[in-house]
Design a protein around this motif. Structure first.
Motif, PDB file in Angstrom:
ATOM      1  N   LEU A   2       0.819  -1.205   0.000  1.00  0.00           N
ATOM      2  CA  LEU A   2       0.000   0.000   0.000  1.00  0.00           C
ATOM      3  C   LEU A   2       0.856   1.260   0.000  1.00  0.00           C
ATOM      4  O   LEU A   2       1.784   1.394   0.787  1.00  0.00           O
ATOM      5  CB  LEU A   2      -0.886  -0.032   1.248  1.00  0.00           C
ATOM      6  N   SER A   3       0.520   2.185  -0.901  1.00  0.00           N
ATOM      7  CA  SER A   3       1.181   3.488  -0.940  1.00  0.00           C
ATOM      8  C   SER A   3       0.143   4.585  -0.767  1.00  0.00           C
ATOM      9  O   SER A   3      -0.861   4.603  -1.483  1.00  0.00           O
ATOM     10  CB  SER A   3       1.918   3.687  -2.270  1.00  0.00           C
ATOM     11  N   PHE A   4       0.373   5.475   0.195  1.00  0.00           N
ATOM     12  CA  PHE A   4      -0.481   6.642   0.360  1.00  0.00           C
ATOM     13  C   PHE A   4       0.195   7.838  -0.297  1.00  0.00           C
ATOM     14  O   PHE A   4       1.363   8.122  -0.018  1.00  0.00           O
ATOM     15  CB  PHE A   4      -0.730   6.939   1.836  1.00  0.00           C
TER      16      PHE A   4
ATOM     17  N   MET B 254       0.136  11.516  -0.020  1.00  0.00           N
ATOM     18  CA  MET B 254      -0.386  12.550   0.863  1.00  0.00           C
ATOM     19  C   MET B 254      -0.189  13.926   0.247  1.00  0.00           C
ATOM     20  O   MET B 254       0.827  14.207  -0.391  1.00  0.00           O
ATOM     21  CB  MET B 254       0.250  12.454   2.254  1.00  0.00           C
TER      22      MET B 254
ATOM     23  N   GLN C 232      -4.314  15.324   8.360  1.00  0.00           N
ATOM     24  CA  GLN C 232      -3.992  14.281   7.377  1.00  0.00           C
ATOM     25  C   GLN C 232      -3.004  13.280   7.964  1.00  0.00           C
ATOM     26  O   GLN C 232      -3.151  12.061   7.795  1.00  0.00           O
ATOM     27  CB  GLN C 232      -3.426  14.923   6.110  1.00  0.00           C
TER      28      GLN C 232
ATOM     29  N   LEU D 216      -3.476   9.209   8.555  1.00  0.00           N
ATOM     30  CA  LEU D 216      -2.552   8.174   8.092  1.00  0.00           C
ATOM     31  C   LEU D 216      -2.062   7.313   9.262  1.00  0.00           C
ATOM     32  O   LEU D 216      -1.897   6.093   9.134  1.00  0.00           O
ATOM     33  CB  LEU D 216      -1.366   8.813   7.372  1.00  0.00           C
TER      34      LEU D 216
ATOM     35  N   MET E  97      -4.798   4.949  10.088  1.00  0.00           N
ATOM     36  CA  MET E  97      -4.853   3.887   9.084  1.00  0.00           C
ATOM     37  C   MET E  97      -3.796   2.833   9.356  1.00  0.00           C
ATOM     38  O   MET E  97      -4.066   1.621   9.266  1.00  0.00           O
ATOM     39  CB  MET E  97      -4.647   4.478   7.684  1.00  0.00           C
TER      40      MET E  97
ATOM     41  N   MET F  79       3.116  -0.687   4.204  1.00  0.00           N
ATOM     42  CA  MET F  79       2.655   0.660   3.846  1.00  0.00           C
ATOM     43  C   MET F  79       3.831   1.607   3.676  1.00  0.00           C
ATOM     44  O   MET F  79       4.753   1.620   4.483  1.00  0.00           O
ATOM     45  CB  MET F  79       1.712   1.161   4.953  1.00  0.00           C
TER      46      MET F  79
ATOM     47  N   ILE G  40       4.724   5.859   2.119  1.00  0.00           N
ATOM     48  CA  ILE G  40       4.084   7.158   1.901  1.00  0.00           C
ATOM     49  C   ILE G  40       4.904   7.980   0.907  1.00  0.00           C
ATOM     50  O   ILE G  40       6.131   8.062   1.022  1.00  0.00           O
ATOM     51  CB  ILE G  40       3.919   7.936   3.216  1.00  0.00           C
TER      52      ILE G  40
ATOM     53  N   VAL H 188      -3.559   4.917  -2.438  1.00  0.00           N
ATOM     54  CA  VAL H 188      -4.640   5.760  -1.929  1.00  0.00           C
ATOM     55  C   VAL H 188      -4.194   7.212  -2.076  1.00  0.00           C
ATOM     56  O   VAL H 188      -3.193   7.624  -1.482  1.00  0.00           O
ATOM     57  CB  VAL H 188      -4.975   5.451  -0.463  1.00  0.00           C
TER      58      VAL H 188
ATOM     59  N   MET I 193      -4.746  11.103  -1.480  1.00  0.00           N
ATOM     60  CA  MET I 193      -5.416  12.108  -0.653  1.00  0.00           C
ATOM     61  C   MET I 193      -5.389  13.436  -1.413  1.00  0.00           C
ATOM     62  O   MET I 193      -4.319  13.887  -1.829  1.00  0.00           O
ATOM     63  CB  MET I 193      -4.698  12.262   0.682  1.00  0.00           C
TER      64      MET I 193
END
Length: 707
Positions: free
Chosen positions: A323-325, A327, A341, A345, A348, A361, A363, A428, A430
């Motif tokens: 998973l990569s967020f 931001m 924010q 995270l 999460m 995960m 970011i 994901v 944002m």
């Protein structure tokens, strides 16, 4: 006899002494600058580029790699699941006698062209996430090459020193290679500077190095040894120390307490007493540059920077995703909302249950340009991840989401960054308000690479603001489905905490993450095998080898491709169902254990049986593929059962041998017949169609609409 020494005589002796010292120093100088020999690790013929983490390396291929079983995909630029050595033969860099090659990893391509070159047939492939180039095995100027290679396997490997193997336990990765010199004994430990490659799992991103204290006698011995021989350079992998905080920490390391340091081949020793050594000062000046991490300089720190005991969590096994967020770090978000924010995270990370057997995960923060804060392998538990999130500072700039998606597609989901291959890739995004660039094209390319894209939009544009949006309905254009599953809109930043659990549920729903599916991990494949008397025991074993050769090219697990098998004569027998085995090794072992039945040939009844016993139990969103192998005409009708299977979504491939009837093969096969029907004159030639059949499966998969 005593001869008095006059001042002139003293001067003569003094000059003579200086001359002798300089002559000796001049003789010793070449020893100091002598280049260290490059030790080249050897790899096996079946090693694929994607399994090696190093982005660029020189390796030695053994003789005998020119073999059809070592598959190659592409021409000049090769997909990373190609055999490295056979790709080198295909490109003409080496021949079947082996030799040294230089391998450079590059980004994935949207298409790989197969060709026949230098006795090797390479295959075509529509797309793959990573590529590599092969060239002559000569080091490039200014590049330090590893004497050991790091593999993305969790198994232990043996590091060879002479003839004595040493078992090296590994964690997330393995460095495999050869000792470049004997390990020094305690008596000579401080006097030698010859590098000794070893396996290390030191993670500089989780520890702050501290100066060690060294007794005065040891210091002098170490400095003398360092001055005699030029230190060997060891290349250390980048562990994602980035940004201004990294530069500050480096300055603290290098400048704190007015301490200089001496670097030996595999340690960093701090000292207060050697400011007069010009070589040390030069090295310090070179290393101290804004944005340059100490760990990027090529020096190993494993002795003086001890690795702390890390807490490695197994994580939530029901949510194995990478998973990569993305931001939002743009100025429009403001400091207060940026903190909200980060809190989201952090929540999460806690709710997901980060761990090696569950979700991982990373970011990426975006503004004008994106940058990775940390990747998938940087943190292996929720606690460390949450602490790291708290330390992220805002980048500022515009909201260039399209640029960030392109960056993630090309750079984030790589084996070197912790991508596990068998886990779905999820991004994901944002977004505060709306993007300042276009996202549709970047999103499409990312989805075609197998990435699932979710959008979480906060405080979206009001009706009066929509005229300022560069790409109206950007969310619908970016996500894989427009049914709301891949997008969440939050009216206010203060309500963001309410979507934590719904988002966790969605990213963990592997059955609905259809965008991460590829031709190799998205099917239920059922083999329908003719076991009639005309086949014979020996030929039946050849058929089983053909089945195994096809199966082993797929990513097999309970969430990826699954394999089942039916054998038939007049009757039918379920050898094993789709849910029986969940690993590739178990499937291959089960195929090997299938016993020859012998009898008549009722192919139509076998198709109906496979539809009922195998494909009726196939998972939703799985492609149902039937591969039928027969050597003769059926005693019953095949057309009606085949048409029923086609109507139920079964994609049928027919493989005929010897006396198989061409009209029946075409009736069994899905249209167009030429892509789904194969014929060989004898069993020993079945192997020729393994690659073609897999290529056709992949071509058909990639031609289907993804939205």
């Amino acid at each position: 006899l005593i001869v008095p020494l006059f001042p002139d005589s003293v001067f003569v002796f003094f000059v003579l002494g200086v001359f002798l010292i300089c002559t000796y120093a001049a003789k010793e100088a070449p020893k100091k600058t002598k280049k260290a020999k490059l030790y080249v690790p050897q790899i096996d013929c079946d090693v694929k580029a994607g399994k090696i983490i190093n982005p660029e390396f020189i390796a030695k291929c053994p003789p005998g790699c020119q073999d059809v079983k070592h598959r190659v995909y592409g021409t000049d630029i090769y997909a990373s699941f190609s055999s490295v050595c056979n790709a080198a033969i295909h490109s003409g860099i080496i021949d079947n006698t082996g030799g040294k090659i230089l391998v450079q990893k590059v980004a994935g391509h949207s298409g790989y062209r197969g060709s026949f070159s230098n006795g090797v047939r390479s295959l075509s492939l529509p797309r793959w996430r990573e590529s590599f180039l092969v060239s002559e095995g000569k080091p490039r100027k200014g590049v330090t090459y590893p004497s050991t290679l790091e593999y993305s396997s969790s198994k232990s490997t043996a590091v060879k020193s002479g003839n004595d193997p040493v078992d090296v336990p590994t964690g997330d990765a393995v460095r495999k290679g050869y000792q470049t010199s004997p390990v020094p004994t305690p008596a000579t430990q401080m006097a030698t500077t010859t590098p000794t490659p070893t396996t290390t799992t030191t993670d500089p991103s989780t520890t702050t190095p501290k100066p060690t204290t060294t007794p005065a006698t040891t210091r002098s011995t170490t400095v003398a040894a360092a001055a005699k021989t030029r230190p060997g350079l060891h290349r250390v992998r980048d562990i994602a120390l980035r940004g201004s905080s990294t530069s500050a920490s480096n300055r603290n390391i290098l400048r704190s307490n007015s301490q200089n340091f001496v670097i030996s081949s595999n340690s960093i020793i701090f000292s207060n007493n050697f400011s007069s050594l010009s070589c040390v000062k030069a090295m310090e000046t070179d290393l101290w540059k804004p944005g340059l991490s100490l760990f990027d300089t090529g020096f190993s720190s494993k002795e003086e920077f001890p690795k702390p005991l890390e807490s490695i969590s197994q994580g939530n096994p029901n949510c194995k995703v990478d998973l990569s967020f993305l931001m939002d770090g743009s100025w429009s978000i403001g400091k207060r909302r940026f903190q909200l924010q980060k809190q989201f995270l952090s929540n999460m990370a806690q709710a997901l249950g980060i761990g090696s057997a569950g979700p991982l995960m990373g970011i990426v923060q975006y503004g004008d340009d994106p940058s990775t804060e940390f990747n998938l392998k940087t943190y292996a538990n929720s606690k460390d991840l949450r602490n790291a999130i708290e330390k992220i500072s805002q980048k500022g700039g515009l909201s260039n989401v399209g640029k960030a998606l392109s960056f993630v597609n090309k750079n984030f989901f790589l084996d070197a960054n912790g991508n596990r291959g068998g886990a779905p890739n999820v991004v994901v995004v944002m977004v505060d308000g709306w993007p300042t660039d276009r996202v549709e094209e970047a999103s499409r390319l990312a989805r075609e690479s197998g990435i699932n894209i979710f959008f979480v939009t906060i405080e979206a544009a009001a009706e009066s603001e929509k005229q300022n949006v560069m790409e109206p309905n950007f969310v619908d254009k970016a996500v894989c489905r427009t049914n709301g599953f891949y997008s969440i809109n939050v009216p206010s930043w203060f309500g963001l905490h309410k979507v934590v659990q719904p988002l966790v549920k969605r990213v963990c729903d592997s059955d609905r993450l259809v965008c991460s599916k590829t031709c190799l991990n998205s099917a239920d494949i059922g083999f329908v095998i003719d076991g009639s008397s005309s086949v014979g025991t020996s030929n039946f074993r050849t058929v089983l080898q053909f089945v195994a050769n096809i199966s082993k090219e797929f990513e097999i697990s309970d969430t990826d491709t699954r394999i089942g098998a039916v054998q038939y004569t007049y009757e039918q027998r379920l050898e094993f169902s789709f849910d029986k085995y969940s690993t590739k090794q178990d499937v291959l072992s089960a195929i090997k254990r299938i016993s020859y039945w012998s009898g008549g040939t009722s192919t139509g009844a076998a198709i109906s049986y496979a539809s009922e016993q195998l494909f009726s139990k196939s998972k939703p969103n799985k492609r149902k593929i039937m591969i039928l192998i027969t050597d003769g005409r059926s005693y019953d009708d095949v057309r009606v059962p085949a048409m029923a299977a086609h109507r139920n979504g079964v994609i049928a491939y027919s493989v005929g041998v010897a006396w198989a009837a061409q009209d029946e093969l075409e009736a069994i096969a899905t249209d167009p017949d030429k892509d789904h029907s194969f014929f060989v004159d004898e069993f020993d030639n079945l192997y020729r169609f393994v690659n073609q059949l897999i290529q056709n499966i992949c071509t058909e998969f990639n031609s289907q609409p993804r939205n």
